[in-house]
Design a protein around this motif. Structure first.
Motif, PDB file in Angstrom:
ATOM      1  N   LYS A 145      59.124  43.800  23.461  1.00 31.50           N
ATOM      2  CA  LYS A 145      58.961  43.789  24.922  1.00 31.50           C
ATOM      3  C   LYS A 145      60.331  43.711  25.604  1.00 31.50           C
ATOM      4  O   LYS A 145      60.582  44.407  26.592  1.00 31.50           O
ATOM      5  N   THR A 161      50.007  45.145  24.721  1.00 31.32           N
ATOM      6  CA  THR A 161      49.187  45.722  25.795  1.00 31.32           C
ATOM      7  C   THR A 161      49.011  44.759  26.971  1.00 31.32           C
ATOM      8  O   THR A 161      48.299  45.073  27.929  1.00 31.32           O
ATOM      9  N   GLU A 162      49.664  43.601  26.932  1.00 32.48           N
ATOM     10  CA  GLU A 162      49.696  42.748  28.138  1.00 32.48           C
ATOM     11  C   GLU A 162      50.398  43.493  29.261  1.00 32.48           C
ATOM     12  O   GLU A 162      50.152  43.243  30.438  1.00 32.48           O
ATOM     13  N   ASP A 163      51.300  44.390  28.884  1.00 33.04           N
ATOM     14  CA  ASP A 163      51.965  45.254  29.866  1.00 33.04           C
ATOM     15  C   ASP A 163      51.076  46.480  30.074  1.00 33.04           C
ATOM     16  O   ASP A 163      50.925  47.303  29.168  1.00 33.04           O
ATOM     17  N   LYS A 206      61.997  46.503  28.046  1.00 28.90           N
ATOM     18  CA  LYS A 206      62.386  46.166  29.411  1.00 28.90           C
ATOM     19  C   LYS A 206      63.853  46.553  29.641  1.00 28.90           C
ATOM     20  O   LYS A 206      64.208  47.153  30.665  1.00 28.90           O
ATOM     21  N   ASP A 221      51.490  49.162  31.412  1.00 26.48           N
ATOM     22  CA  ASP A 221      52.147  50.474  31.294  1.00 26.48           C
ATOM     23  C   ASP A 221      52.483  50.840  29.853  1.00 26.48           C
ATOM     24  O   ASP A 221      53.113  51.865  29.603  1.00 26.48           O
ATOM     25  N   CYS A 222      52.097  49.999  28.928  1.00 28.68           N
ATOM     26  CA  CYS A 222      52.465  50.236  27.535  1.00 28.68           C
ATOM     27  C   CYS A 222      51.216  50.646  26.746  1.00 28.68           C
ATOM     28  O   CYS A 222      50.258  49.883  26.641  1.00 28.68           O
TER      29      CYS A 222
END
Ligand SMILES: Cc1cc2nc3c(=O)[nH]c(=O)nc-3n(C[C@H](O)[C@H](O)[C@H](O)COP(=O)(O)OP(=O)(O)OC[C@H]3O[C@@H](n4cnc5c(N)ncnc54)[C@H](O)[C@@H]3O)c2cc1C
Length: 573
Positions: free
Chosen positions: A564, A23-25, A568, A27-28
């Motif tokens: 991740k 969840t650092e991203d 990507k 958009d995820c």
């Protein structure tokens, strides 16, 4: 219906790491589902937060009720007479890291070079070391081995905190030539070392629930945490995982996701796969489960560290004074020299206090385990009902090398414990047995506390009765003398008394697709199906020569980066 990018089954050590990292991203989107209670800095019970862990791991509210395991193997035992014992596995947010013994080490570089033989070069030592550094904030040591700003606080127990008993045994071993090693997580060599722990500056537990699911991580709009929610099975369309089925008050409910990440631990992850149709086809059919993928390795390759201990009744001055201190203060790394066994394959823990109650305070223990074990057992299902625990059979000591080493360890312990240099710190020496009886009196509670205070008062007040009371009530007739004078008797004792260290691994092990017993590839992807990974201790192909929490966190950190990177690559394709 809400749909997530990832649904994580199990909010244990690995599940918390993945939830935080993915969840650092922004958009995820991630849904983390945990069967047990929520644990945060605000609601964590005192015994979970405490730097003294023995009250947390014997509290039955925090573990899976009804989980039993066969420990000893069939070699010296007739199969039908084998007994099961309770086997603690965590059931609360943070999983093992919320109740474990807080010992924080990594294992030998050669452990990970062996993983690379199964899972590919991304698991060799040079490739995992950056992740061991990433996860930690080491308060004592710098240099090439250490990280300074990771989520998990790491520190060592200073000599001035060691009890009289621990100091005396450590001193004796140093006098016999075992060097003092300041850093257990530095260069891999034999010696006497202060235990490395994940306890912070405030003497509190650093669990994955607290260190990774911090208040700011919990506030992320792309992270949902569901606790006290049981996942029944993974849902497939054809051979693609499409979500999970959870138990809810209104009956089973389906939740959809692009990918399912299984982090239910070494016992419950293979059980979840089998229940969902991935396992040996014949076993699935026997249970009436539709076959999604025929993978014979699911549940196989179960490994643990076989352990045995010798205890000493301590003289008052040698007892641990500060009862908030951790009980395991020193580790000693040995090489058995047994053929086919790696250097540093044995671990001896010097234990200042054997339980939280008054009797435990009077007993010091020498707890030895085979740190690089070879015996293998299995996990299998007895029912498709998620509430019925699987069969867990460790089959410990079934590999002769493990038996020889544990026998050797016991003889060494007996010799050390009786050494005249320790006369000033202990009186009676006796074989210890981590039985369900011991568990029962070790579970926290007023009644156990009162009983143990009365009993230990009697032992202190009547030294002439002590030996008889210990032989009769504590060891139930098993004496050191009998075990040391007869190898067959000692072997029977080892079969009956071998314990684990709560380090189960290996039941969904990694390997290549054509490896018949491999369940996952080196990135955790389950062979034979799509959109499903296993990312917990169960994918370890061999047991590391270490307590397994830090290796599991390292593994989950690495898996998060694989996921991740693949996400990507997909987005830019
Ligand atoms: C008592 C004890 C003492 C230990 N001591 C140490 C130690 O001192 N040092 C050390 O390094 N290691 C120690 N360990 C081992 C270490 O904690 C584990 O190796 C590590 O926690 C494994 O992490 P995991 O993510 O694989 O599984 P776990 O942390 O066990 O997480 C699995 C999670 O999945 C959940 N789950 C399972 N099934 C379902 C389902 N159907 N639905 C929803 N949720 C589910 C469980 O409730 C659990 O929270 C100890 C473990 C225990 C139990």
């Amino acid at each position: 219906m809400t749909r997530y990018d990832y649904v994580i089954i199990g909010g244990g050590s690995s599940g918390c790491v993945l939830a935080a990292r993915l969840t650092e991203d922004p958009d995820c989107s991630v849904l983390l589902i945990e069967a047990g209670k929520d644990i945060s800095r605000e609601n964590a019970p005192e015994e979970v937060l405490s730097g003294y862990p023995a009250k947390a791991y014997f509290n039955k509210d925090f573990t899976w009720p009804g989980l039993q395991a066969f420990l000893g193997g069939t070699l010296g035992n007739r199969a039908e007479t084998r007994r099961t014992a309770k086997y603690e596995q965590a059931r609360l947010l943070g999983g093992g890291s919320s109740i474990n013994g807080l010992i924080a080490n990594r294992g030998a570089p050669t452990d990970y070079d062996r993983w690379a033989e199964y899972g590919g070069p991304e698991w060799r030592w040079e490739a995992v070391l950056p992740y061991f550094r990433k996860l930690e904030r080491d308060l004592d040591c710098d240099g090439e081995y250490h990280g300074k700003d990771g989520p998990i606080t790491i520190r060592r127990f200073p000599r001035e905190d060691w009890s009289g008993f621990v100091s005396a045994v450590a001193g004796l071993l140093q006098a016999r030539g075992y060097p003092y090693i300041e850093d257990q997580n530095g260069e891999w060599r034999d010696g006497v070392m202060p235990v490395t722990s994940s306890i912070d500056e405030n003497e509190q537990r650093v669990s994955c629930a607290l260190a990774y699911l911090t208040p700011s991580v919990r506030q992320r709009p792309n992270l949902t945490i569901l606790t006290e929610t049981m996942v029944r099975r993974i849902v497939f369309e054809g051979r693609q995982a499409v979500g999970v089925e959870i138990e809810s008050g209104a009956g089973p409910r389906r939740i959809d996701a692009d990918e399912v990440l299984l982090c239910a631990g070494t016992v419950h992850s293979p059980a979840m796969l089998i229940r969902s149709g991935i396992g040996r086809a014949a076993d699935l059919r026997e249970l009436g489960i539709e076959v999604v993928a025929d993978r014979a390795g699911v549940g196989q390759n179960l490994q643990e560290h076989p352990a045995i201990s010798v205890s000493c009744y301590l003289r008052p001055a040698a007892r641990l004074k500060n009862l908030n201190r951790h009980h395991t203060q020193v580790h000693v790394r040995f090489s058995s020299g047994v053929e086919g066994c790696a250097p540093g394959d044995m671990c001896l823990a010097l234990i200042a206090r054997s339980a939280w109650h008054a009797l435990g305070q009077r007993i010091g223990s020498l707890y030895f385990w085979v740190n690089n074990s070879h015996s293998k057992g299995h996990v299998s299902l007895r029912s498709t009902d998620v509430r019925v625990e699987p069969v867990v059979d460790f089959n410990m000591l079934s590999d002769e090398r493990d038996r020889v080493r544990l026998r050797q360890a016991f003889l060494f312990l007996a010799e050390i414990a009786h050494a005249p240099e320790l006369d000033s710190v202990r009186t009676k020496v006796f074989p210890a047995n981590f039985s369900d009886r011991v568990r029962k009196v070790s579970s926290p509670g007023l009644w156990n506390g009162i009983q143990m205070r009365v009993f230990s008062g009697l032992l202190d007040a009547a030294p002439f009765l002590r030996s008889w009371l210990v032989d009769t009530l504590v060891t139930q007739g098993i004496t050191m003398q009998a075990l040391l004078s007869d190898t067959a008797e000692l072997d029977r004792f080892l079969d009956r008394s071998v314990a684990g260290v709560w380090h189960p691994v290996g039941t969904c092990r990694m390997g290549t697709e054509d490896d018949r017993l491999a369940v996952t590839d080196g990135h955790g992807r389950v062979h034979g199906v799509g959109r499903l990974r296993v990312c917990d201790a169960s994918v370890m192909p061999t047991i590391p020569s270490a307590n397994t929490n830090i290796p599991t966190i390292m593994l989950a950190e690495k898996m998060a980066d694989f996921i991740k990177a693949e996400r990507k690559a997909l987005a830019t394709a």
